[in-house]
Motif scaffolding. Structure first.
Motif, PDB file in Angstrom:
ATOM      1  N   LYS A   1       0.826  -1.207   0.000  1.00  0.00           N
ATOM      2  CA  LYS A   1       0.000   0.000   0.000  1.00  0.00           C
ATOM      3  C   LYS A   1       0.862   1.261   0.000  1.00  0.00           C
ATOM      4  N   LYS A   2       1.875   1.261   0.826  1.00  0.00           N
ATOM      5  CA  LYS A   2       2.730   2.437   0.922  1.00  0.00           C
ATOM      6  C   LYS A   2       3.523   2.648  -0.359  1.00  0.00           C
ATOM      7  N   GLY A   3       4.122   1.563  -0.875  1.00  0.00           N
ATOM      8  CA  GLY A   3       4.937   1.690  -2.084  1.00  0.00           C
ATOM      9  C   GLY A   3       4.131   2.108  -3.289  1.00  0.00           C
ATOM     10  N   LEU A   4       2.965   1.469  -3.498  1.00  0.00           N
ATOM     11  CA  LEU A   4       2.156   1.802  -4.662  1.00  0.00           C
ATOM     12  C   LEU A   4       1.526   3.185  -4.528  1.00  0.00           C
ATOM     13  N   GLY A   5       1.159   3.572  -3.302  1.00  0.00           N
ATOM     14  CA  GLY A   5       0.621   4.916  -3.120  1.00  0.00           C
ATOM     15  C   GLY A   5       1.617   5.973  -3.543  1.00  0.00           C
ATOM     16  N   ARG A   6       2.858   5.787  -3.160  1.00  0.00           N
ATOM     17  CA  ARG A   6       3.892   6.762  -3.530  1.00  0.00           C
ATOM     18  C   ARG A   6       4.229   6.667  -5.016  1.00  0.00           C
ATOM     19  N   LEU A   7       4.288   5.460  -5.557  1.00  0.00           N
ATOM     20  CA  LEU A   7       4.627   5.296  -6.970  1.00  0.00           C
ATOM     21  C   LEU A   7       3.546   5.887  -7.861  1.00  0.00           C
ATOM     22  N   GLN A   8       2.279   5.611  -7.547  1.00  0.00           N
ATOM     23  CA  GLN A   8       1.189   6.176  -8.340  1.00  0.00           C
ATOM     24  C   GLN A   8       1.196   7.698  -8.279  1.00  0.00           C
ATOM     25  N   SER A   9       1.466   8.244  -7.111  1.00  0.00           N
ATOM     26  CA  SER A   9       1.484   9.698  -6.968  1.00  0.00           C
ATOM     27  C   SER A   9       2.601  10.315  -7.805  1.00  0.00           C
ATOM     28  N   SER A  10       3.793   9.726  -7.742  1.00  0.00           N
ATOM     29  CA  SER A  10       4.912  10.243  -8.519  1.00  0.00           C
ATOM     30  C   SER A  10       4.632  10.144 -10.015  1.00  0.00           C
TER      31      SER A  10
ATOM     32  N   ARG B   1      -1.807   5.784 -21.054  1.00  0.00           N
ATOM     33  CA  ARG B   1      -0.365   6.008 -20.976  1.00  0.00           C
ATOM     34  C   ARG B   1       0.413   4.734 -20.664  1.00  0.00           C
ATOM     35  N   LYS B   2      -0.268   3.609 -20.605  1.00  0.00           N
ATOM     36  CA  LYS B   2       0.362   2.306 -20.366  1.00  0.00           C
ATOM     37  C   LYS B   2       1.245   2.330 -19.121  1.00  0.00           C
ATOM     38  N   ALA B   3       0.632   2.632 -18.014  1.00  0.00           N
ATOM     39  CA  ALA B   3       1.375   2.650 -16.749  1.00  0.00           C
ATOM     40  C   ALA B   3       2.021   1.287 -16.513  1.00  0.00           C
ATOM     41  N   GLN B   4       3.221   1.301 -15.976  1.00  0.00           N
ATOM     42  CA  GLN B   4       4.012   0.075 -15.877  1.00  0.00           C
ATOM     43  C   GLN B   4       4.058  -0.469 -14.450  1.00  0.00           C
ATOM     44  N   PHE B   5       2.957  -0.327 -13.745  1.00  0.00           N
ATOM     45  CA  PHE B   5       2.848  -0.899 -12.413  1.00  0.00           C
ATOM     46  C   PHE B   5       1.399  -1.338 -12.201  1.00  0.00           C
ATOM     47  N   ALA B   6       1.218  -2.290 -11.302  1.00  0.00           N
ATOM     48  CA  ALA B   6      -0.118  -2.767 -10.966  1.00  0.00           C
ATOM     49  C   ALA B   6      -0.777  -1.735 -10.075  1.00  0.00           C
ATOM     50  N   ALA B   7      -1.775  -1.033 -10.580  1.00  0.00           N
ATOM     51  CA  ALA B   7      -2.367   0.087  -9.861  1.00  0.00           C
ATOM     52  C   ALA B   7      -3.239  -0.412  -8.716  1.00  0.00           C
ATOM     53  N   LEU B   8      -3.049   0.184  -7.546  1.00  0.00           N
ATOM     54  CA  LEU B   8      -3.880  -0.109  -6.378  1.00  0.00           C
ATOM     55  C   LEU B   8      -5.078   0.820  -6.394  1.00  0.00           C
ATOM     56  N   LEU B   9      -6.284   0.247  -6.296  1.00  0.00           N
ATOM     57  CA  LEU B   9      -7.506   1.044  -6.299  1.00  0.00           C
ATOM     58  C   LEU B   9      -8.039   1.299  -4.899  1.00  0.00           C
ATOM     59  N   GLY B  10      -7.824   0.372  -3.976  1.00  0.00           N
ATOM     60  CA  GLY B  10      -8.329   0.537  -2.621  1.00  0.00           C
ATOM     61  C   GLY B  10      -8.316  -0.778  -1.877  1.00  0.00           C
ATOM     62  N   GLU B  11      -9.056  -0.805  -0.787  1.00  0.00           N
ATOM     63  CA  GLU B  11      -9.144  -1.988   0.067  1.00  0.00           C
ATOM     64  C   GLU B  11     -10.588  -2.439   0.148  1.00  0.00           C
ATOM     65  N   LEU B  12     -10.799  -3.740   0.192  1.00  0.00           N
ATOM     66  CA  LEU B  12     -12.143  -4.307   0.282  1.00  0.00           C
ATOM     67  C   LEU B  12     -12.510  -4.478   1.748  1.00  0.00           C
ATOM     68  N   ASN B  13     -13.604  -3.842   2.162  1.00  0.00           N
ATOM     69  CA  ASN B  13     -14.088  -3.925   3.535  1.00  0.00           C
ATOM     70  C   ASN B  13     -15.096  -5.068   3.641  1.00  0.00           C
ATOM     71  N   LEU B  14     -14.812  -6.039   4.510  1.00  0.00           N
ATOM     72  CA  LEU B  14     -15.649  -7.232   4.640  1.00  0.00           C
ATOM     73  C   LEU B  14     -16.591  -7.167   5.837  1.00  0.00           C
TER      74      LEU B  14
END
Length: 669
Positions: free
Chosen positions: A286-295, A351-364
């Protein structure tokens, strides 16, 4: 009912027309919101009460049983009559436990003690006060009675402008502009599970260094063990077993309808993380993808939609994302957050982003309220989720990885399902494309795409630290994501290379402080950041070299992925049953590092002697051995960095971004 921002901290606001029917969902939501307020008091150790500027605030009211967290507001200057507002806000220094005023306390007594204005903080250890436990402490211990929680009358008519506010931690929008680490999807209305796809684990790889000890001086000298002696392994692997489960799913509701209307794929990947180790992976992902997507978004929008970037940096996306789940519980429209998700997915796709984009978390929570294990087994064929597990939602890019592509094309062709002609007879599969077309797709599409994905992460200040063949998903811009790994795939514009599995990722600042990185870098002549040598010399080059070494480890791992793809996928065995030399990572590691002692010339001679690799060797030999030179830059990245540091050379570090301009990617094929 919505989340909204107020000042420095976001607030959970309850507003709008109240329903006459007190549904179980609303009861649970109200009690949870109040519990959040009291729990914050217990964990913060201090709180500061804020009251409306137009009213006289009473800190106690014995008739309703409310405490300091509840304020009775008198007639407003506008003559609107009595109103009730519930406020809690926290801040300031630690002053001990929170104090809730006694029912017998009066406003005059408190003002007499504090002067003309109410005190900002009231200490539980103040003189004259009894040492009774506070309501926040009672809640933490489970002793708080239901009567002490503020009551709500849903039958009371309220204006839409009135609200109840509870402060929540203010997220750092700079680390996650898209709000993906805070967004929660509802199970069912937002995300539906389609089927169980499998499980994932990881291998813990240990590289061993051997020393010979002088009998007189005790000095240790590094030695190379016999590569054929099984008692002296250079590398060992320990498998973790299954720690992450994969599910295919689909977005639902209005969001899915909007996605289909815009030509977007509504399918998603869901990963379940269970157990202590898996939860650490989920937090890092979560932390890594959040920062990568933002950058990545910042780079994409700087020269384009500056207004959208400004709204992201102001935290607008984060505020909308974090209140999505509450809006879903109360049937409040989530149109704005839907539009943000659509904008994100459109940019990722175009733009063919080159990472698996995180959309969110599933609340059960909906599943836990009315769980039925038998229904879960019947629908998905696997065991139900465990309490405390984390479910992350990613955009769908298929499951075809570089590992599945590391098979000779002739063998891939032989395993294709048979097709029948118009009269029912089996039709032979078409001939494979020429080697030049397949090799161009490999070099300029797959290999360059992998290096570009690593360069994008490094540019964002993130190191992956677990690169392997399964880390790269080879996907397609079309609906059939398996198209990219077909033996007939030769069209580069239809290819998308996705770097996934960020569970072991870290920022460069975090990586250089880890003790394990310092131990490994010392083997290549670079002292650790926290070492005695660094503290004594105060050499600024050590901090820079440590960060470069963390990136060089990613490049070294990528080099072995390159070897597997080139010498497996482009191999040309004489027959389908002809034996193939081993092409797994451990075999390449043993050949290159142990047997040939990292000599690229001797390694090339070995590859030349295998007839099955004749065409691959010829490809790497083009442009004066540009392919071998690129492999050397990757495989020997750590060694060359260590040599430059030890010899105090002004040699520029060959970063992933620099290597994108390597001549091998420009070879005419």
């Amino acid at each position: 009912w919505r989340f909204a921002g107020r000042g420095r901290s976001p607030l959970l606001e309850f507003e709008g027309t109240k329903t006459k029917e007190d549904t179980p969902t609303m009861k649970r939501l109200r009690r949870s919101a109040v519990a959040v307020s009291y729990a914050c008091c217990a964990s913060t150790e201090a709180f500061q009460s804020h009251f409306a500027s137009h009213s006289r605030a009473s800190l106690a009211r014995s008739s309703s049983g409310r405490k300091t967290g509840s304020s009775s507001v008198g007639s407003s200057p506008d003559g609107d009559g009595d109103e009730e507002v519930f406020y809690d806000d926290f801040g300031g220094q630690s002053v001990g436990g929170s104090l809730f005023a006694d029912d017998s306390a009066s406003l005059e007594q408190l003002k007499a003690a504090a002067g003309d204005s109410l005190p900002d903080f009231v200490s539980a250890d103040a003189p004259g006060e009894s040492a009774r436990p506070t309501e926040s402490q009672k809640l933490a211990s489970g002793d708080l009675d239901d009567e002490l929680l503020p009551d709500f009358d849903d039958n009371e008519e309220r204006n839409s402008d009135e609200f109840i506010s509870i402060p929540l931690p203010k997220p750092d929008a700079s680390e996650d502009l898209t709000g993906c680490s805070l967004r929660e999807f509802s199970f069912g209305p937002d995300v539906m599970l389609s089927d169980y796809a499998g499980s994932m684990g990881f291998d813990e790889v240990t590289d061993w260094q051997y020393y010979s000890v002088d009998g007189y001086s005790g000095e240790k000298t590094p030695t190379n063990p016999n590569p054929f002696d099984p008692s002296q392994p250079v590398r060992t692997r320990e498998k973790s077993g299954s720690v992450v489960r994969l599910f295919r799913g689909e977005l639902g509701g209005r969001l899915a309808a909007k996605m289909r209307s815009r030509g977007l794929d509504s399918r998603v990947w869901i990963k379940e993380y269970t157990g202590e180790v898996a939860l650490r992976l989920a937090r890092s992902e979560k932390k890594g993808l959040g920062r990568l997507q933002s950058s990545w978004l910042q780079r994409c929008l700087e020269g384009g939609n500056r207004d959208l970037l400004r709204r992201m940096e102001d935290g607008e996306w984060v505020d909308l994302a974090q209140r999505r789940y509450v809006d879903g519980l109360t049937n409040t429209l989530t149109n704005k957050d839907d539009e943000n998700l659509l904008s994100l997915l459109e940019m990722l796709s175009s733009r063919k982003a080159q990472f698996a984009a995180l959309l969110g978390e599933l609340n059960l929570n909906d599943y836990w309220d009315d769980q039925n294990p038998n229904e879960w087994y019947k629908a998905l064929g696997t065991k139900p989720p465990q309490p405390g597990s984390v479910w992350l939602v990613f955009d769908y890019q298929g499951i075809s990885t570089a590992a599945t592509y590391c098979v000779p094309a002739v063998i891939q062709r032989s395993k294709l399902p048979p097709k029948r002609g118009p009269f029912g007879g089996v039709v032979e599969a078409p001939r494979l494309p020429p080697f030049n077309e397949r090799s161009r797709y490999m070099v300029q599409g797959v290999l360059r795409g992998m290096l570009s994905a690593v360069a994008s992460a490094h540019e964002a200040g993130i190191v992956h630290r677990s690169l392997g063949r399964n880390s790269f998903i080879l996907s397609s811009v079309g609906q059939d994501k398996r198209e990219a790994t077909s033996p007939y795939a030769v069209v580069i514009p239809r290819l998308r290379v996705i770097l996934s599995d960020w569970g072991f990722s870290a920022t460069l600042q975090e990586a250089v402080q880890e003790k394990e990185l310092g131990v490994r870098s010392k083997l290549f002549g670079i002292p650790a950041v926290d070492s005695y040598e660094n503290q004594r010399s105060n050499d600024d080059r050590i901090d820079v070299a440590a960060g470069q070494f963390a990136m060089a480890e990613d490049l070294n791992a990528l080099g072995f992925v390159y070897l597997g793809l080139l010498f497996a996928t482009l191999a040309n065995p004489a027959t389908l049953s002809a034996p193939m030399p081993p092409t797994d990572d451990d075999s390449w590691q043993r050949l290159f590092s142990d047997i040939f002692n990292k000599d690229m010339g001797a390694f090339r001679d070995y590859c030349t002697n295998e007839d099955v690799w004749d065409e691959v060797v010829e490809l790497l030999d083009r442009e004066e051995g540009a392919g071998w030179n690129l492999l050397g830059e990757l495989l020997l990245a750590r060694e060359r960095l260590g040599e430059a540091f030890t010899e105090d050379e002004e040699r520029q570090f060959g970063s992933a971004k620099d290597l994108l301009e390597h001549p091998f990617f420009k070879v005419k094929i």
